[in-house]
Design a protein around this motif. Structure first.
Motif, PDB file in Angstrom:
ATOM      1  N   TYR A 284     -31.830  70.592  47.186  1.00 60.41           N
ATOM      2  CA  TYR A 284     -32.374  69.623  47.136  1.00 60.41           C
ATOM      3  C   TYR A 284     -33.755  69.543  46.223  1.00 60.41           C
ATOM      4  O   TYR A 284     -34.072  68.903  45.241  1.00 60.41           O
ATOM      5  N   ALA A 287     -33.008  70.383  42.758  1.00 65.50           N
ATOM      6  CA  ALA A 287     -33.364  68.681  41.947  1.00 65.50           C
ATOM      7  C   ALA A 287     -33.968  68.144  42.004  1.00 65.50           C
ATOM      8  O   ALA A 287     -34.272  67.769  40.822  1.00 65.50           O
ATOM      9  N   GLU A 288     -34.902  68.327  42.539  1.00 72.06           N
ATOM     10  CA  GLU A 288     -36.733  67.368  42.376  1.00 72.06           C
ATOM     11  C   GLU A 288     -37.306  68.216  41.208  1.00 72.06           C
ATOM     12  O   GLU A 288     -38.009  67.393  40.826  1.00 72.06           O
ATOM     13  N   LYS A 291     -35.898  66.502  37.625  1.00 72.33           N
ATOM     14  CA  LYS A 291     -35.027  65.140  37.975  1.00 72.33           C
ATOM     15  C   LYS A 291     -35.097  64.398  36.132  1.00 72.33           C
ATOM     16  O   LYS A 291     -34.322  63.601  36.033  1.00 72.33           O
ATOM     17  N   LEU A 309     -25.132  69.876  42.904  1.00 70.84           N
ATOM     18  CA  LEU A 309     -26.638  69.831  43.133  1.00 70.84           C
ATOM     19  C   LEU A 309     -26.953  68.508  42.219  1.00 70.84           C
ATOM     20  O   LEU A 309     -27.845  68.259  42.244  1.00 70.84           O
ATOM     21  N   VAL A 310     -25.899  67.983  40.889  1.00 70.68           N
ATOM     22  CA  VAL A 310     -26.435  66.681  40.777  1.00 70.68           C
ATOM     23  C   VAL A 310     -26.392  65.606  40.859  1.00 70.68           C
ATOM     24  O   VAL A 310     -27.003  64.651  41.300  1.00 70.68           O
ATOM     25  N   LEU A 312     -27.079  65.613  44.780  1.00 73.34           N
ATOM     26  CA  LEU A 312     -29.049  65.967  44.849  1.00 73.34           C
ATOM     27  C   LEU A 312     -29.651  65.476  43.930  1.00 73.34           C
ATOM     28  O   LEU A 312     -31.014  64.199  44.640  1.00 73.34           O
ATOM     29  N   LEU A 313     -29.459  65.590  42.452  1.00 74.95           N
ATOM     30  CA  LEU A 313     -30.250  65.190  41.379  1.00 74.95           C
ATOM     31  C   LEU A 313     -30.363  63.551  41.780  1.00 74.95           C
ATOM     32  O   LEU A 313     -31.049  63.534  41.420  1.00 74.95           O
TER      33      LEU A 313
END
Length: 601
Positions: A284, A287-288, A291, A309-310, A312-313
């Motif tokens: 996560y 992912a931040e 962005k 991952l997508v 979470l993004l």
């Protein structure tokens, strides 16, 4: 030099010396009338005689130093060991103190690192498992994040997007960075408020892309505008971070499967047991960091993620309609997306994720991720396979290679072991080397070793024509090799297309373990895949995992000896279709559209 008896006598005489005499004056005491003189003069005094002294005796400063006693040697060894232990203990203590200092330093950075996060992952785990991260876990997350992004600060500038029609899939729209578009005409990214779906994925191996294309096929079948958003397509520093992570995973998979033994066990254990709470925190936080890859999209656009991952993004960017397609059949934290709807393929993942604390409102059993054409043609394709099995036609074995390019040793040895059956006309080989030049060369070497030529198919149009010929009753040559130099989509799509005309799909228990076609499950890459083979075996459309080539050959001989096993597998697939076991991607698209309509209303 004294005998044992003489030595004892001398010791007794020395002990008779006055207590005030020192051992240093012993030689002076040996005068002519001394009782020791005969011994001293006849035999001489050995060095040990100076060690025999009475309590309280002192040595003259001008006397020679006495030799170390024989009994002192163990003491010297003990002293040396004690000194070494003190050094080691000092080093260990220093290292431990340094470790604590570094750990607390990284742990203190965790609060700053997560202070601006859109979603509170610690709050999720507080509800799920009842605790917050420890100091060590905070430090681990901070350290791994720094390694993942090389200390780079996150950007808040959106990557503006454009799209271009897919060269391989009619009506599919592929997204790119507007600042670095591909050749050919492109169009502004402006999806309508309804009937638009973004299928987000990452080209990590073939699995996530394969599921993304399967989902896209169902979206297009329902008249949606489908945008295929591969993060690696978006030329940017953020995409580079993702590429580097993919290279590391692919390299690890290849090395592990080629080395086998302890290396393979270690890699398998890591892939199956390291998807813990910290892994999800690290993902996560990553992912931040990336962005900008989604910030330019309208936040009410439905996002179907085929890589966690997508998903979470999308959550990190504030999207409200996020659906995550959970991979495999092994529940781990890092494959889920909190604050999204997580769809699973089987009941095992469903109840295990519930036990792990995923809220029921964020979890749903959907079915297997399979493409539109493969699912809608199940009945016709299975009937054709049953007819071929009963007629004792050559068994068509489709052997694809995964996106990481692993399994070279296993699959080439498998091909070589099939020489006799090829010669006897009992099997036909359909080999998909994908876009891996090294696998194309490996297959060619194996075929040369067994003296078999092959037909080469190297374009997606050639693949479609090949399948049409087989459906029209034309038999292929004993061996067909599919290979695509540097072209990704045909490498993925070939397995989907050729599966319909093959009798058995021989694959590792990855995403293909859930496909509606008879499957011979060969050696896995990562222990997490073992559970997918069990799922296929219990559903009746696949075998248990064949860990060795000899195990795989046993199944091939079963397929050839009698038609019963192949007939049974195809009948199970037909029955599974009736209860929607292969409708996962269809369900995902329908849910995305329903949720979008509910928000519009």
């Amino acid at each position: 030099g004294l005998s044992h008896a003489a030595q004892a006598s001398a010791e007794a005489l020395v002990r008779q010396l006055p207590a005030a005499w020192s051992v240093g004056t012993f030689s002076e005491a040996c005068s002519a009338d001394s009782p020791v003189a005969p011994i001293a003069s006849e035999r001489g005094l050995p060095h040990w005689i100076k060690r025999v002294a009475t309590p309280g005796a002192t040595r003259r400063t001008d006397a020679p130093a006495p030799c170390a006693p024989e009994t002192a040697r163990p003491a010297r060894v003990l002293y040396l060991l004690w000194a070494v232990c003190r050094v080691i203990a000092s080093i260990a203590l220093g290292a431990y103190v340094a470790f604590l200092v570094v750990m607390h330093s990284f742990a203190s950075a965790y609060k700053h690192l997560t202070s601006e996060n859109k979603y509170d992952m610690d709050a999720f785990f507080k509800c799920a498992i009842g605790r917050l991260p420890t100091t060590f876990e905070k430090a681990k997350v901070s350290l791994l994040h720094r390694l993942n992004v090389s200390g780079a600060l996150p950007s808040k500038t959106p990557v503006e997007l454009t799209w271009q029609p897919s060269d391989f899939m009619p009506d599919l729209r592929t997204t790119f960075n507007k600042a670095s578009p591909p050749k050919g005409p492109t169009y502004p990214f402006s999806p309508p408020s309804n009937r638009a779906i973004v299928v987000g994925t990452i080209r990590m191996g073939f699995g996530h892309h394969r599921i993304a294309y399967a989902t896209s096929s169902w979206g297009l079948s329902k008249g949606c505008e489908v945008y295929f958003h591969d993060l690696l397509n978006i030329d940017s520093p953020e995409a580079t971070f993702v590429k580097d992570m993919d290279k590391l995973y692919s390299k690890g998979s290849r090395i592990a499967t080629e080395c086998g033994g302890l290396v393979e066990k270690a890699w398998g254990a890591m892939s199956a047991k390291q998807g813990d709470e910290n892994s999800l925190r690290v993902f996560y936080q990553f992912a931040e960091q990336i962005k900008p890859l989604l910030l330019a999209m309208p936040k009410d656009t439905p996002i179907i993620a085929t890589h966690c991952l997508v998903g979470l993004l999308a959550v990190a960017c504030g999207f409200k309609n996020v659906i995550n397609l959970v991979i495999d059949n092994h529940a781990q934290y890092f494959i889920i997306v909190p604050n999204a709807l997580n769809l699973v393929q089987g009941p095992t993942n469903y109840h295990r994720l519930l036990r792990m604390g995923v809220p029921p409102s964020q979890l749903k059993l959907a079915g297997a991720w399979a493409p539109y054409d493969l699912v809608t043609n199940i009945t016709a394709d299975c009937n054709a396979r049953i007819d071929r099995a009963i007629a004792r036609k050559p068994v068509r074995l489709l052997i694809p290679v995964g996106g990481a390019g692993a399994q070279r040793t296993f699959v080439t040895n498998f091909v070589i072991s099939l020489k006799t059956l090829l010669t006897e006309g009992k099997v036909q080989l359909l080999l998909n080397a994908g876009d891996h030049a090294h696998m194309k060369a490996a297959f060619q070497e194996a075929l040369t070793a067994i003296s078999f030529s092959f037909d080469l198919v190297d374009s997606i149009d050639g693949v479609r024509q090949f399948c049409d010929r087989l459906r029209n009753g034309q038999d292929p040559k004993p061996v067909t090799l599919f290979a695509f130099d540097g072209v990704y989509f045909p490498a993925v799509a070939t397995t989907d297309l050729v599966s319909r005309v093959a009798d058995v799909l021989c694959c590792k228990p990855s995403e293909l373990a859930f496909y509606p076609t008879p499957k011979l499950m060969i050696r896995r890459v990562g222990d997490h895949e073992a559970y997918s083979a069990l799922r296929a075996s219990e559903l009746g459309d696949g075998t248990l995992e064949a860990r060795e080539v000899s195990d795989a050959m046993d199944y091939v001989n079963l397929f050839i000896k009698e038609p019963d096993l192949l007939v049974q597998m195809n009948r199970c697939i037909t029955k599974n279709k009736e209860i929607g076991l292969y409708d996962g991607c269809k369900t995902a698209v329908e849910l995305a559209m329903q949720r979008a309509s509910a928000k519009d209303a």
